[in-house]
Design a protein around this motif. Structure first.
Motif, PDB file in Angstrom:
ATOM      1  N   ILE A  78       0.724  -1.318   0.072  1.00 17.55           N
ATOM      2  CA  ILE A  78      -0.143   0.041  -0.186  1.00 17.55           C
ATOM      3  C   ILE A  78       1.145   0.952  -0.347  1.00 17.55           C
ATOM      4  O   ILE A  78       0.435   2.203  -0.136  1.00 17.55           O
ATOM      5  N   THR A  79       2.179   1.112  -0.353  1.00 20.71           N
ATOM      6  CA  THR A  79       2.874   2.227  -0.345  1.00 20.71           C
ATOM      7  C   THR A  79       3.089   3.128  -1.727  1.00 20.71           C
ATOM      8  O   THR A  79       2.816   2.608  -2.331  1.00 20.71           O
ATOM      9  N   PRO A  80       2.935   4.212  -1.671  1.00 19.65           N
ATOM     10  CA  PRO A  80       2.432   5.564  -2.500  1.00 19.65           C
ATOM     11  C   PRO A  80       3.200   6.031  -3.406  1.00 19.65           C
ATOM     12  O   PRO A  80       4.755   5.297  -2.785  1.00 19.65           O
ATOM     13  N   PHE A  81       2.841   6.157  -4.199  1.00 23.50           N
ATOM     14  CA  PHE A  81       4.494   5.215  -5.770  1.00 23.50           C
ATOM     15  C   PHE A  81       5.413   6.961  -5.078  1.00 23.50           C
ATOM     16  O   PHE A  81       6.562   6.569  -5.324  1.00 23.50           O
ATOM     17  N   GLU A  85       8.324   4.787  -5.448  1.00 25.68           N
ATOM     18  CA  GLU A  85       9.660   5.302  -6.723  1.00 25.68           C
ATOM     19  C   GLU A  85      10.903   5.680  -6.260  1.00 25.68           C
ATOM     20  O   GLU A  85      12.296   5.123  -6.373  1.00 25.68           O
ATOM     21  N   PRO A  86      11.347   6.466  -4.475  1.00 29.33           N
ATOM     22  CA  PRO A  86      12.311   6.504  -4.705  1.00 29.33           C
ATOM     23  C   PRO A  86      13.155   5.721  -3.869  1.00 29.33           C
ATOM     24  O   PRO A  86      14.716   5.563  -3.333  1.00 29.33           O
ATOM     25  N   LEU A  87      12.438   4.671  -3.006  1.00 29.24           N
ATOM     26  CA  LEU A  87      13.065   3.251  -2.078  1.00 29.24           C
ATOM     27  C   LEU A  87      13.884   2.764  -3.556  1.00 29.24           C
ATOM     28  O   LEU A  87      14.569   2.519  -3.444  1.00 29.24           O
ATOM     29  N   ALA A  88      12.478   2.505  -4.398  1.00 29.68           N
ATOM     30  CA  ALA A  88      13.016   1.278  -5.272  1.00 29.68           C
ATOM     31  C   ALA A  88      13.983   2.050  -6.030  1.00 29.68           C
ATOM     32  O   ALA A  88      15.742   1.058  -6.098  1.00 29.68           O
ATOM     33  N   GLU A  89      14.979   3.558  -6.400  1.00 30.46           N
ATOM     34  CA  GLU A  89      16.192   3.899  -6.452  1.00 30.46           C
ATOM     35  C   GLU A  89      17.094   3.768  -6.169  1.00 30.46           C
ATOM     36  O   GLU A  89      18.049   3.454  -5.850  1.00 30.46           O
ATOM     37  N   ALA A  90      17.072   3.928  -4.396  1.00 30.52           N
ATOM     38  CA  ALA A  90      18.083   3.996  -3.447  1.00 30.52           C
ATOM     39  C   ALA A  90      18.076   1.987  -2.740  1.00 30.52           C
ATOM     40  O   ALA A  90      19.748   2.368  -2.829  1.00 30.52           O
ATOM     41  N   MET A 107       7.008  -2.018  -8.397  1.00 29.39           N
ATOM     42  CA  MET A 107       6.812  -0.817  -9.242  1.00 29.39           C
ATOM     43  C   MET A 107       6.258  -1.541 -10.741  1.00 29.39           C
ATOM     44  O   MET A 107       5.224  -1.280 -11.250  1.00 29.39           O
ATOM     45  N   ARG A 108       6.469  -2.889 -10.752  1.00 28.65           N
ATOM     46  CA  ARG A 108       5.157  -3.123 -12.409  1.00 28.65           C
ATOM     47  C   ARG A 108       4.316  -3.463 -12.159  1.00 28.65           C
ATOM     48  O   ARG A 108       3.157  -2.959 -13.070  1.00 28.65           O
ATOM     49  N   ASN A 109       3.365  -2.994 -10.608  1.00 34.26           N
ATOM     50  CA  ASN A 109       2.417  -3.356 -10.202  1.00 34.26           C
ATOM     51  C   ASN A 109       2.087  -2.437 -10.715  1.00 34.26           C
ATOM     52  O   ASN A 109       1.123  -1.263 -10.733  1.00 34.26           O
ATOM     53  N   MET A 110       2.964  -1.231 -10.533  1.00 29.92           N
ATOM     54  CA  MET A 110       2.494   0.444 -11.259  1.00 29.92           C
ATOM     55  C   MET A 110       2.098   0.987 -12.234  1.00 29.92           C
ATOM     56  O   MET A 110       2.305   2.351 -12.477  1.00 29.92           O
ATOM     57  N   ILE A 111       2.766   0.185 -13.054  1.00 32.21           N
ATOM     58  CA  ILE A 111       2.641   0.450 -14.902  1.00 32.21           C
ATOM     59  C   ILE A 111       1.429   1.036 -15.142  1.00 32.21           C
ATOM     60  O   ILE A 111       1.519   1.997 -16.071  1.00 32.21           O
ATOM     61  N   ASP A 112       0.601   0.274 -14.715  1.00 34.09           N
ATOM     62  CA  ASP A 112      -0.984   1.712 -15.251  1.00 34.09           C
ATOM     63  C   ASP A 112      -0.951   2.702 -15.027  1.00 34.09           C
ATOM     64  O   ASP A 112      -1.175   3.647 -15.813  1.00 34.09           O
ATOM     65  N   LYS A 113      -0.445   2.852 -13.602  1.00 33.43           N
ATOM     66  CA  LYS A 113      -0.276   4.557 -13.699  1.00 33.43           C
ATOM     67  C   LYS A 113       0.334   5.162 -13.680  1.00 33.43           C
ATOM     68  O   LYS A 113       0.386   6.808 -13.761  1.00 33.43           O
ATOM     69  N   HIS A 114       1.316   4.670 -13.707  1.00 36.24           N
ATOM     70  CA  HIS A 114       2.898   5.546 -14.078  1.00 36.24           C
ATOM     71  C   HIS A 114       3.067   4.910 -14.917  1.00 36.24           C
ATOM     72  O   HIS A 114       5.255   4.622 -14.817  1.00 36.24           O
ATOM     73  N   PRO A 115       3.091   4.508 -15.992  1.00 41.15           N
ATOM     74  CA  PRO A 115       4.262   3.845 -16.953  1.00 41.15           C
ATOM     75  C   PRO A 115       5.720   4.697 -17.438  1.00 41.15           C
ATOM     76  O   PRO A 115       6.786   3.741 -17.459  1.00 41.15           O
ATOM     77  N   GLU A 117       7.144   7.102 -15.656  1.00 40.24           N
ATOM     78  CA  GLU A 117       8.142   6.544 -14.481  1.00 40.24           C
ATOM     79  C   GLU A 117       8.913   4.999 -14.805  1.00 40.24           C
ATOM     80  O   GLU A 117       9.999   5.004 -14.656  1.00 40.24           O
ATOM     81  N   VAL A 118       7.812   4.198 -14.632  1.00 42.04           N
ATOM     82  CA  VAL A 118       8.345   2.432 -14.378  1.00 42.04           C
ATOM     83  C   VAL A 118       9.046   2.162 -15.789  1.00 42.04           C
ATOM     84  O   VAL A 118       9.947   1.399 -15.312  1.00 42.04           O
ATOM     85  N   ALA A 119       8.664   3.103 -16.743  1.00 40.23           N
ATOM     86  CA  ALA A 119       9.921   2.501 -18.032  1.00 40.23           C
ATOM     87  C   ALA A 119      11.497   3.273 -18.009  1.00 40.23           C
ATOM     88  O   ALA A 119      12.271   2.361 -17.626  1.00 40.23           O
ATOM     89  N   VAL A 120      11.402   4.312 -17.582  1.00 42.67           N
ATOM     90  CA  VAL A 120      12.726   4.649 -17.380  1.00 42.67           C
ATOM     91  C   VAL A 120      13.753   3.855 -16.233  1.00 42.67           C
ATOM     92  O   VAL A 120      14.494   4.003 -15.701  1.00 42.67           O
TER      93      VAL A 120
END
Length: 280
Positions: A78-81, A85-90, A107-115, A117-120
């Motif tokens: 339930i962690t908001p994007f 996102e910065p956690l995944a980067e860290a 991050m993969r689960n966030m594809i639909d809402k943040h495509p 950012e996930v691609a980058v």
């Protein structure tokens, strides 16, 4: 003013202290860094009271350091994007192995809402299958917005990838399969009487001996396809005969069969587009 110390990471026997970008201290154990990461080289971190400053916020570090201790790790479900996102980067930056995989999954689960950012993220950290999975979704987005969000090294590959979709639009989508074979007879037998609804240029052309409603159907579909390459991601809407203006036309079975062929023609062409990772 005495610096704030994070309540979860304030071990009395800690031998390493980190400071977040917003000024919070984290007192952790060197051994945990050594076992769980590659990005925090223990030999390069002083144990003589030196505080190591990091660029991440305390929110990011508090979650990240939890993955370095033998306890139940954060699920991140339930962690908001804006936190994920910065956690995944860290996690990737410091090679925190217990965190990398779960961050990748979330991050993969966030594809639909943040495509984008996930691609980058996927491109930067070498997740090629994830790049290829998210790229078709980005086709449905505003191209200018996508270009603005992409880093410089992805712009040219993205242009080449979009060109493949553009070719499908022009060479398959905007070319209806009107070279009939067996369908000719079904159209001739359809017996539609509403010839007044058909534009004169179409009657004079190749449609004169076929279903008189087919030209109307073709024009309606072409108008939808003409909106741009992004509509190729919404073929259900493009070929919806219940939506305007086709909702006012009683589309016959012969025309429906031709629409199925047309859509199939487009889908086959899309299926042949190389994955985005090929262009990287």
């Amino acid at each position: 003013m005495k610096p704030q110390v994070n309540s979860q990471f304030n071990f009395a026997d800690a031998d390493v202290t980190f400071k977040s970008s917003d000024g919070v201290l984290f007192c952790v154990h060197r051994k945990n860094l050594e076992v769980c990461t590659e990005g925090f080289p223990p030999s390069e971190i002083s144990s003589e009271g030196e505080v190591v400053e990091l660029t991440e916020t305390s929110v990011t570090l508090e979650i990240l350091f939890q993955f370095m201790y033998p306890k139940r790790h954060p699920a991140l479900d339930i962690t908001p994007f804006k936190v994920l996102e910065p956690l995944a980067e860290a996690a990737e930056k410091y090679q925190v192995f217990p965190a990398m995989n779960i961050c990748h999954i979330r991050m993969r689960n966030m594809i639909d809402k943040h495509p984008v950012e996930v691609a980058v993220y996927a491109t930067k950290h070498n997740y090629p299958y994830l790049v290829s999975e998210v790229a078709p979704i980005m086709i449905a987005m505003d191209s200018a917005k996508v270009m603005e969000m992409l880093p410089q090294n992805l712009i040219l590959p993205w242009i080449r990838y979009v060109k493949q979709w553009t070719n499908v639009l022009h060479n398959q989508a905007l070319t209806s399969p009107i070279g009939y074979s067996a369908a000719d007879d079904s159209h001739r037998r359809a017996g539609h009487s509403d010839r007044s609804a058909v534009d004169e240029p179409y009657r004079r052309a190749r449609y004169s001996d076929r279903c008189t409603l087919w030209p109307q159907v073709v024009v309606a579909i072409l108008q939808r396809l003409g909106k741009g390459v992004h509509v190729l991601r919404s073929l259900d809407e493009v070929f919806n005969t219940s939506a305007s203006p086709l909702d006012k036309v009683q589309v016959q079975s012969c025309c429906m069969e031709e629409l199925k062929k047309w859509r199939s023609q487009i889908e086959v062409a899309i299926g042949k587009i190389p994955k985005f990772s090929v262009f990287l």
